[in-house]
Design a protein around this motif. Sequence first.
Motif, short mmCIF file in Angstrom:
data_model
loop_
_atom_site.label_atom_id
_atom_site.label_comp_id
_atom_site.label_asym_id
_atom_site.label_seq_id
_atom_site.Cartn_x
_atom_site.Cartn_y
_atom_site.Cartn_z
N PHE A 272 5.94 39.96 34.15
CA PHE A 272 6.12 40.56 32.63
C PHE A 272 5.41 39.87 31.95
O PHE A 272 4.86 40.58 30.87
N TYR A 273 5.14 38.82 32.03
CA TYR A 273 4.31 38.18 30.98
C TYR A 273 2.66 38.54 31.28
O TYR A 273 2.08 38.99 30.24
N LYS A 274 2.24 38.79 32.10
CA LYS A 274 1.03 39.28 32.66
C LYS A 274 0.78 40.65 32.16
O LYS A 274 -0.18 41.14 31.72
N MET A 275 1.97 41.40 32.39
CA MET A 275 1.84 42.92 31.83
C MET A 275 1.86 42.80 30.21
O MET A 275 1.09 43.48 29.54
N HIS A 276 2.51 41.95 29.85
CA HIS A 276 2.67 41.91 28.22
C HIS A 276 1.20 41.34 27.79
O HIS A 276 0.38 42.00 26.67
N LYS A 277 0.34 40.51 28.39
CA LYS A 277 -0.74 40.04 28.14
C LYS A 277 -1.69 40.97 28.27
O LYS A 277 -2.89 41.29 27.37
N GLY A 287 0.16 52.42 31.17
CA GLY A 287 -0.17 53.62 31.85
C GLY A 287 0.88 54.47 31.85
O GLY A 287 1.60 54.29 31.33
N VAL A 288 0.75 55.67 32.72
CA VAL A 288 1.93 56.61 32.53
C VAL A 288 2.26 56.93 33.84
O VAL A 288 1.45 56.84 34.85
N GLY A 289 3.33 57.41 34.23
CA GLY A 289 3.78 57.71 35.58
C GLY A 289 5.19 58.55 35.56
O GLY A 289 5.72 58.95 34.35
N LEU A 290 5.61 58.78 36.57
CA LEU A 290 6.80 59.73 36.76
C LEU A 290 8.06 58.80 36.75
O LEU A 290 8.72 58.15 37.75
N GLY A 291 8.39 58.56 35.57
CA GLY A 291 9.63 57.64 35.13
C GLY A 291 9.35 56.20 35.75
O GLY A 291 10.27 55.50 36.04
N GLY A 292 8.18 55.98 35.40
CA GLY A 292 7.61 54.71 35.92
C GLY A 292 8.21 53.33 35.00
O GLY A 292 8.60 53.41 34.04
N LEU A 293 7.60 52.19 35.38
CA LEU A 293 7.67 51.02 34.70
C LEU A 293 7.41 51.03 33.30
O LEU A 293 7.74 50.36 32.40
N PHE A 294 6.20 51.65 33.12
CA PHE A 294 5.44 51.68 31.93
C PHE A 294 5.53 52.72 30.93
O PHE A 294 5.13 52.95 29.64
N ASP A 295 6.40 53.74 31.17
CA ASP A 295 6.51 54.94 30.57
C ASP A 295 7.03 54.81 28.86
O ASP A 295 6.68 55.28 27.84
N SER A 296 8.24 54.03 29.02
CA SER A 296 9.13 53.96 27.56
C SER A 296 8.62 52.79 26.85
O SER A 296 8.48 53.19 25.89
N HIS A 297 8.64 51.71 27.38
CA HIS A 297 8.44 50.45 26.68
C HIS A 297 7.42 49.58 27.34
O HIS A 297 7.70 49.29 28.42
N PRO A 298 5.92 49.47 26.81
CA PRO A 298 5.26 48.52 27.37
C PRO A 298 5.74 47.10 27.57
O PRO A 298 6.83 46.70 26.93
N PRO A 299 5.64 46.45 28.71
CA PRO A 299 6.32 44.95 28.93
C PRO A 299 5.91 44.08 27.80
O PRO A 299 4.95 44.09 27.31
N SER A 300 7.07 43.61 27.27
CA SER A 300 6.84 42.47 25.97
C SER A 300 7.11 41.29 26.19
O SER A 300 7.82 40.98 27.33
N GLU A 301 6.64 40.41 25.39
CA GLU A 301 6.70 38.84 25.57
C GLU A 301 8.28 38.65 25.58
O GLU A 301 9.02 37.72 25.93
N GLU A 302 8.97 39.37 24.59
CA GLU A 302 10.37 39.21 24.45
C GLU A 302 11.25 39.45 25.70
O GLU A 302 11.97 38.92 25.98
N ARG A 303 10.72 40.65 26.36
CA ARG A 303 11.33 41.02 27.86
C ARG A 303 10.99 39.68 28.74
O ARG A 303 11.94 39.32 29.53
#
Length: 344
Positions: A272-277, A287-303
């Motif tokens: 999740f840190y790599k995604m945030h970075k 990115g976007v996808g079918l209900g995927g990991l990135f649709d609603s909230h991009p990975p954040s440092e807080e997470r």
Amino acid sequence: MDYSREPESMQSRLFDSTLASVGCTSSEDKEQILVAYEGEWRNLLSKLRSDLKLRRAQDDTSYDKMHQRMKMMHNSSIVGEKIVKVARNYVKERLTDAVREATSQMPPNVLDDENLLYRLLEWDDEVNRWTKARRHMEGSWQFVLIPSAVPNAFVSEILPHRIFITTSLFETFIESQDELALVLGHEISHLILGHSSARNGLETSFRTLEILMLSLDPTEGLLSLGVMAVLASIRSAIGALHSRDNERCADELGIRLTAMACYDTRAASQVFYKMHKFNVESGRDVGVGLGGLFDSHPPSEERFIYLLKESDEENPAKYEETNCSSLKTIFFDALKSGDGKERR
């Protein structure tokens, strides 16, 4: 056309629409898709290894690429199978708890009447919630590796019992099975917690419209492409309606499932840190996808910070006397039976 009479055709078109959502549209890309089945994925890997040996002997230039895809498929299958197994057990336990809680408050005459008891349990919100979750988890699962430049992993109610993973997710973020376990645990948690259900009706409607456009378009797809682009934007907007609470709940259950599957949750949280970075450096959504990991909230440092802290509580040591100890016993028993010697 009445698709209710052609469920296989409907499933095929939904599958194509799903692939298109992560940019997998060409015939060449579709030919590179790998599908492994729960409990049987080793058969696929065996065939891939045989093909690899042949290509290496022939000095085939596609060897390295295929070897990488085989490693991705291996990790997707072994991690996916473990996450599905612990998720299935978790849901079963929660349903058992819900039934016990509901029946503990019922009078003896209800408990003695099986039909009445069944009806009352159906009306109990908590029992109903976990019954739905169990239906989502039961059945044989598939692990689908999609060649795509969009890094994503997702699970969908409209194409049940499938975990979709793109090659770019591995190439961009995943360096270990621990990290993959947390990503898959997060996605399955959305399914278990019913986060997909709220938008599933609208999503299915959009997919059906896409299918109808492809079927009826007299311009051989030119008109459909424009309409599908609009529908894809609307679907993406609906995905953005996922609440922060839903994401937090999926993170919480996801890291628990990761620990229950005996993966290193502290190491896993690094993904999740790599995604945030990546998100910060690129200045755009992942990115976007079918209900995927990135649709609603991009990975954040807080997470990332939350998951790292949560790993102190949710880790394999917590399940040392249950899941992880039994797995170790199986491995050591296998070693003993292999050479007749006890390893210490």
